[in-house]
Motif scaffolding. Structure first.
Motif, PDB file in Angstrom:
ATOM      1  N   ARG A 120      26.633 -59.365  48.039  1.00 40.12           N
ATOM      2  CA  ARG A 120      25.777 -59.553  46.861  1.00 40.12           C
ATOM      3  C   ARG A 120      25.068 -58.244  46.520  1.00 40.12           C
ATOM      4  N   PHE A 121      24.539 -58.196  45.291  1.00 41.20           N
ATOM      5  CA  PHE A 121      23.692 -57.080  44.867  1.00 41.20           C
ATOM      6  C   PHE A 121      22.360 -57.650  44.419  1.00 41.20           C
ATOM      7  N   VAL A 122      21.266 -57.048  44.881  1.00 41.69           N
ATOM      8  CA  VAL A 122      19.919 -57.515  44.582  1.00 41.69           C
ATOM      9  C   VAL A 122      19.132 -56.373  43.938  1.00 41.69           C
ATOM     10  N   LEU A 123      18.510 -56.652  42.806  1.00 41.98           N
ATOM     11  CA  LEU A 123      17.673 -55.669  42.118  1.00 41.98           C
ATOM     12  C   LEU A 123      16.237 -56.171  42.100  1.00 41.98           C
ATOM     13  N   THR A 124      15.306 -55.341  42.557  1.00 39.94           N
ATOM     14  CA  THR A 124      13.872 -55.621  42.499  1.00 39.94           C
ATOM     15  C   THR A 124      13.237 -54.606  41.557  1.00 39.94           C
ATOM     16  N   ALA A 125      12.436 -55.077  40.597  1.00 37.98           N
ATOM     17  CA  ALA A 125      11.822 -54.166  39.626  1.00 37.98           C
ATOM     18  C   ALA A 125      10.429 -54.657  39.266  1.00 37.98           C
ATOM     19  N   GLY A 126       9.516 -53.712  39.100  1.00 35.86           N
ATOM     20  CA  GLY A 126       8.146 -54.051  38.722  1.00 35.86           C
ATOM     21  C   GLY A 126       7.142 -53.381  39.627  1.00 35.86           C
ATOM     22  N   ASN A 127       6.069 -54.106  39.930  1.00 36.80           N
ATOM     23  CA  ASN A 127       4.945 -53.611  40.729  1.00 36.80           C
ATOM     24  C   ASN A 127       5.053 -54.206  42.135  1.00 36.80           C
ATOM     25  N   TYR A 130      24.688 -55.657  49.547  1.00 37.03           N
ATOM     26  CA  TYR A 130      25.046 -56.276  50.820  1.00 37.03           C
ATOM     27  C   TYR A 130      26.554 -56.466  50.885  1.00 37.03           C
ATOM     28  N   GLN A 131      27.166 -55.996  51.958  1.00 33.98           N
ATOM     29  CA  GLN A 131      28.579 -56.198  52.228  1.00 33.98           C
ATOM     30  C   GLN A 131      28.731 -56.586  53.695  1.00 33.98           C
ATOM     31  N   ASP A 132      28.760 -57.893  53.945  1.00 40.44           N
ATOM     32  CA  ASP A 132      28.853 -58.415  55.315  1.00 40.44           C
ATOM     33  C   ASP A 132      27.720 -57.847  56.176  1.00 40.44           C
ATOM     34  N   ASN A 133      28.011 -57.004  57.163  1.00 38.09           N
ATOM     35  CA  ASN A 133      26.982 -56.480  58.068  1.00 38.09           C
ATOM     36  C   ASN A 133      26.372 -55.162  57.592  1.00 38.09           C
ATOM     37  N   TRP A 134      26.792 -54.685  56.431  1.00 32.18           N
ATOM     38  CA  TRP A 134      26.283 -53.425  55.900  1.00 32.18           C
ATOM     39  C   TRP A 134      25.352 -53.696  54.715  1.00 32.18           C
ATOM     40  N   VAL A 135      24.321 -52.850  54.582  1.00 32.22           N
ATOM     41  CA  VAL A 135      23.454 -52.885  53.408  1.00 32.22           C
ATOM     42  C   VAL A 135      23.178 -51.444  52.970  1.00 32.22           C
ATOM     43  N   LEU A 136      23.340 -51.178  51.685  1.00 31.78           N
ATOM     44  CA  LEU A 136      22.953 -49.901  51.087  1.00 31.78           C
ATOM     45  C   LEU A 136      21.787 -50.159  50.156  1.00 31.78           C
ATOM     46  N   LYS A 138       9.687 -37.449  35.970  1.00 35.89           N
ATOM     47  CA  LYS A 138       9.161 -36.140  36.361  1.00 35.89           C
ATOM     48  C   LYS A 138       8.532 -36.156  37.751  1.00 35.89           C
ATOM     49  N   HIS A 139       7.747 -37.196  38.050  1.00 34.39           N
ATOM     50  CA  HIS A 139       7.074 -37.330  39.347  1.00 34.39           C
ATOM     51  C   HIS A 139       7.450 -38.679  39.950  1.00 34.39           C
ATOM     52  N   TYR A 140       7.929 -38.685  41.170  1.00 34.75           N
ATOM     53  CA  TYR A 140       8.482 -39.922  41.717  1.00 34.75           C
ATOM     54  C   TYR A 140       8.741 -39.778  43.213  1.00 34.75           C
ATOM     55  N   GLY A 141       9.058 -40.907  43.811  1.00 33.51           N
ATOM     56  CA  GLY A 141       9.543 -40.941  45.184  1.00 33.51           C
ATOM     57  C   GLY A 141      10.870 -41.669  45.218  1.00 33.51           C
ATOM     58  N   ASP A 142      11.920 -40.998  45.680  1.00 35.75           N
ATOM     59  CA  ASP A 142      13.248 -41.589  45.816  1.00 35.75           C
ATOM     60  C   ASP A 142      13.534 -41.874  47.286  1.00 35.75           C
ATOM     61  N   GLN A 143      14.283 -42.945  47.555  1.00 39.37           N
ATOM     62  CA  GLN A 143      14.705 -43.241  48.911  1.00 39.37           C
ATOM     63  C   GLN A 143      16.087 -43.892  48.902  1.00 39.37           C
ATOM     64  N   VAL A 144      16.857 -43.584  49.950  1.00 42.47           N
ATOM     65  CA  VAL A 144      18.167 -44.185  50.184  1.00 42.47           C
ATOM     66  C   VAL A 144      18.211 -44.608  51.640  1.00 42.47           C
ATOM     67  N   GLU A 145      18.649 -45.848  51.880  1.00 40.30           N
ATOM     68  CA  GLU A 145      18.705 -46.361  53.249  1.00 40.30           C
ATOM     69  C   GLU A 145      20.035 -47.068  53.471  1.00 40.30           C
ATOM     70  N   VAL A 146      20.643 -46.823  54.627  1.00 35.13           N
ATOM     71  CA  VAL A 146      21.865 -47.510  55.044  1.00 35.13           C
ATOM     72  C   VAL A 146      21.537 -48.322  56.286  1.00 35.13           C
ATOM     73  N   GLU A 147      21.919 -49.598  56.279  1.00 35.85           N
ATOM     74  CA  GLU A 147      21.648 -50.500  57.401  1.00 35.85           C
ATOM     75  C   GLU A 147      22.960 -51.072  57.923  1.00 35.85           C
TER      76      GLU A 147
END
Length: 454
Positions: free
Chosen positions: A159-166, A215-221, A243-252
């Motif tokens: 599945r793909f999950v999108l979270t947006a907002g505060n 989510y792909q079985d036991n993997w999450v990006l 212009k000003h932000y914090g980016d993150q990438v996580e692999v599980e």
């Protein structure tokens, strides 16, 4: 020192505990929920002893015996506005007074609730307001349990999950079954996320943005971008996300080891913001003698966008159904001042959690953890020159320079279930080299925490 009125606190606690008892006995657990209304209440009282201090500066933890407290009560409301969509709103009331009357003198602070407490008068604010959308993509299904900001239901393992907002970056990134929630588990900042994870957020720990999870079985990006503060560690939010932000990438990666579940996560993050370079600030101090008792050096050299980044690994592993192990380790580049979290450029935390079933109390828990925080050469040079940053500065205004050593913290807790939905926790922390200074400490911190969920 100022404190939350005891009469109000007693009434709030008693009403909450009564509600917990009624709800726990009568409310059924639905397999699929279309609405949710959950609440929490937490009161955390802490005391540190008088300790040895060779000297103290403008941002030092007081060496005299002190007390502090935090109080929070939160509503978590949500509903499904359309298929596979979820909308959540969290209002919160918080109050509290930190040690020394201000949040200073440590890298790993002793109470994870203190970021949202702004004095002895309880304040109501919007904590979260966000939407979550799930796109199921087939494969086996798995159950999602009812929880705070999570409705029970079934989802596809793919599945793909999108979270947006505060919301908070930590709502999505850097999860850990054994060390995550300062309201129910370990209290120290370095145990509910990496101390050196300078994740973008306002002064309370929240921001605006989005996060995607594939989510792909036991993997999450996971990947996401969040707003930071207009000024480092400030409350007003900078909405210039391009212009000003914090980016993150996580692999599980989830796995089984000796028939016990575990997960490994690797997290990379990158901030772009108007923050000060420590080398520039050190040069400013050298050319402005006598002004070391303020953070003016950092303020005056801010200008232009700078990049800050880090890389960390997070491991959780069940040793048995009743014993769990965790480890977090991260290294940040450390060339610029703290943007939104705490004063650490390298961090390690590791420990064990024991469930109460081992001694016949299923919902009790015992935890023990060790943390080690370090500073970059650039930050150490600034502090040694008498610099004062947002949280630390033992040498600022003192007659001696910083005697640098890594800050080390030992934490242990026992969480005792009083009734269904209510817990009383005793916690102890020993802090060696507070604020990275071998000339001060050790500090012994004792805590009692009351927590209720309903």
């Amino acid at each position: 020192m100022p404190h939350f009125p005891l009469q109000q606190l007693a009434v709030s606690v008693l009403c909450s505990l009564a509600a917990v008892g009624v709800w726990a006995q009568s409310a059924p657990v639905a397999e699929t929920e279309d609405t949710t209304a959950r609440y929490q209440l937490t009161y955390n009282w802490q005391h540190h002893n008088a300790f040895k201090a060779g000297y103290s500066g403008a941002n030092s933890l007081s060496s005299q015996s002190e007390r502090m407290y935090t109080f929070s009560t939160t509503a978590h409301w949500g509903f499904r506005p359309w298929q596979d969509g979820e909308l959540y709103f969290n209002p919160e009331v918080a109050a509290g007074i930190p040690f020394s009357g201000n949040l200073v003198g440590l890298g790993g602070f002793t109470n994870g609730e203190i970021t949202r407490a702004g004095g002895s008068t309880p304040k109501l604010y919007r904590q979260r307001l966000f939407v979550r959308q799930t796109w199921n993509q087939g494969g086996e299904q798995e159950k999602v349990d009812s929880d705070f900001n999570q409705m029970a239901g079934l989802v596809d393992k793919n599945r793909f999950v999108l979270t947006a907002g505060n919301f908070s970056t930590l709502d999505v990134f850097d999860d850990n079954a054994y060390a995550k929630d300062p309201r129910t588990q370990f209290m120290n900042w370095g145990n509910w996320t990496y101390a050196s994870y300078d994740y973008a957020a306002d002064a309370r720990g929240f921001g605006w943005g989005f996060a995607g999870e594939w989510y792909q079985d036991n993997w999450v990006l996971r990947f996401g971008r969040m707003t930071g503060p207009k000024e480092p560690n400030g409350l007003p939010v900078d909405f210039a996300l391009g212009k000003h932000y914090g980016d993150q990438v996580e692999v599980e990666r989830g796995h089984m080891l000796a028939d016990q579940p575990g997960k490994v996560r690797v997290l990379a993050w990158r901030n772009r913001a108007q923050v000060a370079s420590f080398n520039d600030a050190t040069q400013w101090l050298q050319s402005h003698p006598g002004l070391q008792t303020t953070p003016q050096a950092l303020i005056d050299v801010r200008g232009g966008e700078k990049i800050k980044y880090g890389l960390g690994v997070n491991i959780e592993q069940a040793i048995s159904p009743s014993v769990g192990f965790f480890l977090r380790a991260m290294k940040a580049d450390g060339r610029t001042e703290t943007y939104a979290f705490t004063e650490a450029d390298g961090s390690l935390s590791t420990g064990l959690v024991f469930k109460g079933g081992l001694w016949g109390r299923t919902d009790d828990a015992v935890g023990v953890a060790f943390m080690r925080n370090t500073l970059s050469p650039e930050r150490r040079g600034f502090l040694a020159a008498g610099g004062m940053s947002y949280f630390i500065g033992d040498a600022a205004g003192a007659t001696q320079t910083l005697s640098y050593r890594p800050e080390q913290v030992l934490e242990a807790f026992y969480s005792f279930q009083m009734t269904r939905g209510t817990w009383l926790t005793a916690d102890y922390q020993r802090i060696q080299n507070p604020a990275y200074n071998a000339d001060r400490g050790p500090v012994h911190v004792y805590a009692a925490r009351l927590h209720a969920e309903f």
